[in-house]
Design an enzyme around this catalytic site. Structure first.
Site, PDB file in Angstrom:
ATOM      1  N   ASN A   1       5.467   3.942  15.770  1.00 27.89           N
ATOM      2  CA  ASN A   1       5.519   2.512  16.090  1.00 27.89           C
ATOM      3  C   ASN A   1       6.902   1.914  15.834  1.00 27.89           C
ATOM      4  O   ASN A   1       7.417   1.131  16.640  1.00 27.89           O
ATOM      5  CB  ASN A   1       4.481   1.753  15.271  1.00 27.89           C
ATOM      6  CG  ASN A   1       3.054   2.065  15.667  1.00 27.89           C
ATOM      7  OD1 ASN A   1       2.801   2.611  16.735  1.00 27.89           O
ATOM      8  ND2 ASN A   1       2.112   1.726  14.803  1.00 27.89           N
TER       9      ASN A   1
ATOM     10  N   PHE B   1      -9.645   8.505   8.333  1.00 27.36           N
ATOM     11  CA  PHE B   1      -8.274   8.949   8.598  1.00 27.36           C
ATOM     12  C   PHE B   1      -8.116  10.410   8.214  1.00 27.36           C
ATOM     13  O   PHE B   1      -8.431  10.811   7.091  1.00 27.36           O
ATOM     14  CB  PHE B   1      -7.268   8.100   7.830  1.00 27.36           C
ATOM     15  CG  PHE B   1      -5.828   8.495   8.092  1.00 27.36           C
ATOM     16  CD1 PHE B   1      -5.239   8.192   9.303  1.00 27.36           C
ATOM     17  CD2 PHE B   1      -5.097   9.180   7.135  1.00 27.36           C
ATOM     18  CE1 PHE B   1      -3.925   8.566   9.567  1.00 27.36           C
ATOM     19  CE2 PHE B   1      -3.785   9.557   7.383  1.00 27.36           C
ATOM     20  CZ  PHE B   1      -3.195   9.243   8.605  1.00 27.36           C
TER      21      PHE B   1
ATOM     22  N   GLN C   1       0.386   1.545   3.152  1.00 28.99           N
ATOM     23  CA  GLN C   1      -0.929   1.928   2.667  1.00 28.99           C
ATOM     24  C   GLN C   1      -0.900   3.147   1.757  1.00 28.99           C
ATOM     25  O   GLN C   1      -1.910   3.479   1.126  1.00 28.99           O
ATOM     26  CB  GLN C   1      -1.882   2.191   3.840  1.00 28.99           C
ATOM     27  CG  GLN C   1      -1.526   3.391   4.706  1.00 28.99           C
ATOM     28  CD  GLN C   1      -0.667   3.036   5.902  1.00 28.99           C
ATOM     29  OE1 GLN C   1       0.143   2.106   5.837  1.00 28.99           O
ATOM     30  NE2 GLN C   1      -0.849   3.757   6.998  1.00 28.99           N
TER      31      GLN C   1
ATOM     32  N   THR D   1       6.599  -9.726   3.308  1.00 25.90           N
ATOM     33  CA  THR D   1       5.986 -10.385   4.459  1.00 25.90           C
ATOM     34  C   THR D   1       4.666 -11.018   4.035  1.00 25.90           C
ATOM     35  O   THR D   1       3.915 -10.465   3.232  1.00 25.90           O
ATOM     36  CB  THR D   1       5.740  -9.397   5.609  1.00 25.90           C
ATOM     37  OG1 THR D   1       4.848  -8.357   5.168  1.00 25.90           O
ATOM     38  CG2 THR D   1       7.054  -8.763   6.058  1.00 25.90           C
TER      39      THR D   1
ATOM     40  N   GLY E   1       4.930 -16.461   7.150  1.00 30.31           N
ATOM     41  CA  GLY E   1       6.323 -16.041   7.272  1.00 30.31           C
ATOM     42  C   GLY E   1       6.664 -14.928   6.303  1.00 30.31           C
ATOM     43  O   GLY E   1       5.800 -14.168   5.862  1.00 30.31           O
TER      44      GLY E   1
ATOM     45  N   ASP F   1       5.069  -2.645  11.459  1.00 31.44           N
ATOM     46  CA  ASP F   1       6.034  -1.665  11.967  1.00 31.44           C
ATOM     47  C   ASP F   1       7.038  -2.330  12.906  1.00 31.44           C
ATOM     48  O   ASP F   1       8.229  -2.008  12.883  1.00 31.44           O
ATOM     49  CB  ASP F   1       5.300  -0.542  12.696  1.00 31.44           C
ATOM     50  CG  ASP F   1       4.363   0.234  11.789  1.00 31.44           C
ATOM     51  OD1 ASP F   1       4.673   0.373  10.595  1.00 31.44           O
ATOM     52  OD2 ASP F   1       3.309   0.687  12.282  1.00 31.44           O
TER      53      ASP F   1
END
Length: 312
Positions: A54, A118, A170, A221, A226, A254
């Site tokens: 990404n 996952f 993560q 972030t 913002g 990303d």
């Protein structure tokens, strides 16, 4: 000086299944100790993803030169072909024929609740991919990847004197406090979202100013609130860019990090770098999947001017 950015991280396939009902119509709260259920999913889509994939996709769209250092498995052909079409180098992607690509299986209900599985697959071999073989670079980023791989890449980049962003994402819970402090002390920059920075402070015992004081910049972030950039004792507020449609947050972080990489390689002030990163996140959130938004570098520059009143 080269403008190449080394992108260390996962290269994954996401399979998204849509259940047209609600999970709570099938999952019984008093029976969760013996779950054996099946969700009929009439629609399914496959998305190219992974943090490295990404980030590289967004950076290339900006006009940057990403070089992915990651690992893929025996089912790599379609993704590798896609990267070739995008003119993104695959020279430093290690192929492990005994493994499968990292992949996430997502089942979502009508309320957008998700049940995910996952499989790390080839990502677990990240430590076997020597980052030195990627050559000279202006900057690198260590995004979520195999546990050993992230540690080895950090040590190697420090030895090579290539500045890098540590982006634990993560994978942050995999590391203890001492390991995280070691990452911070090797890194030039650290970026985390609002949850991750709290966990990072808890694990390390360091305050936010103490973490920032060990770096050239700490970037935090906060979604629609913002972001903030802490550098040289200063706190710079970066506004979020308003979007008309919020379709899918997958990959927004990303896209933001690609903006950071591009701004840093251009030698911009943090105010401009942060605003570009914010814009990239807003562009991504308006489309489904991590790599389906398409804009030319000129179009992104125009949108930047429209959002902030000046051109970068």
């Amino acid at each position: 000086m080269t403008q190449t950015s080394i992108i260390c991280g996962s290269i994954a396939i996401d399979t998204i299944l849509q259940f047209p009902g609600r999970f709570d119509s099938i999952l019984l709260a008093d029976q969760l100790h013996k779950v054996n259920v099946s969700f009929l999913a009439p629609t399914m889509r496959t998305e190219y993803g992974g943090c490295a994939g990404n980030i590289a996709y967004n950076l290339k769209m900006l006009g940057g030169e990403p070089r992915i250092v990651g690992v893929m498995g025996q089912d790599n052909a379609a993704y590798v072909e896609r990267l070739h079409k995008l003119d993104i180098s695959t020279d430093n992607i290690l192929i492990k024929p005994e493994a499968y690509n990292a992949q996430c299986f997502v089942t979502a209900d009508e309320d957008n609740n998700q049940i995910n599985a996952f499989h790390p697959g080839a990502m677990s071999y990240a430590h076997e991919n020597d980052v030195a073989k990627a050559g000279a670079a202006a900057i690198a980023i260590i995004s979520p990847d195999g546990h050993l791989g992230m540690q080895k890449h950090a040590a190697d980049l420090a030895k090579l004197q290539i500045p890098f962003i540590f982006d634990p994402g993560q994978q942050l819970p995999m590391f203890n406090g001492a390991e995280l402090i070691a990452f911070i002390d090797k890194a030039t920059y650290v970026t985390a979202n609002d949850y991750e920075i709290e966990l990072l402070m808890d694990r390390t015992g360091l305050t936010l100013p103490e973490i920032a004081g060990r770096l050239e910049a700490l970037i935090v972030t906060r979604g629609e609130q913002g972001s903030e950039i802490y550098t040289k004792g200063e706190r710079i507020e970066i506004p979020a860019v308003k979007v008309a449609d919020v379709l899918d947050p997958t990959g927004c972080g990303d896209a933001y990090r690609a903006g950071l990489l591009y701004g840093i390689t251009q030698g911009w002030k943090w105010e401009t770098t942060g605003r570009l990163a914010s814009l990239m996140g807003a562009i991504k959130i308006a489309s489904k999947g991590g790599q389906n938004h398409k804009f030319s570098a000129a179009e992104i520059a125009d949108r930047f001017e429209a959002a902030f009143g000046y051109r970068y």
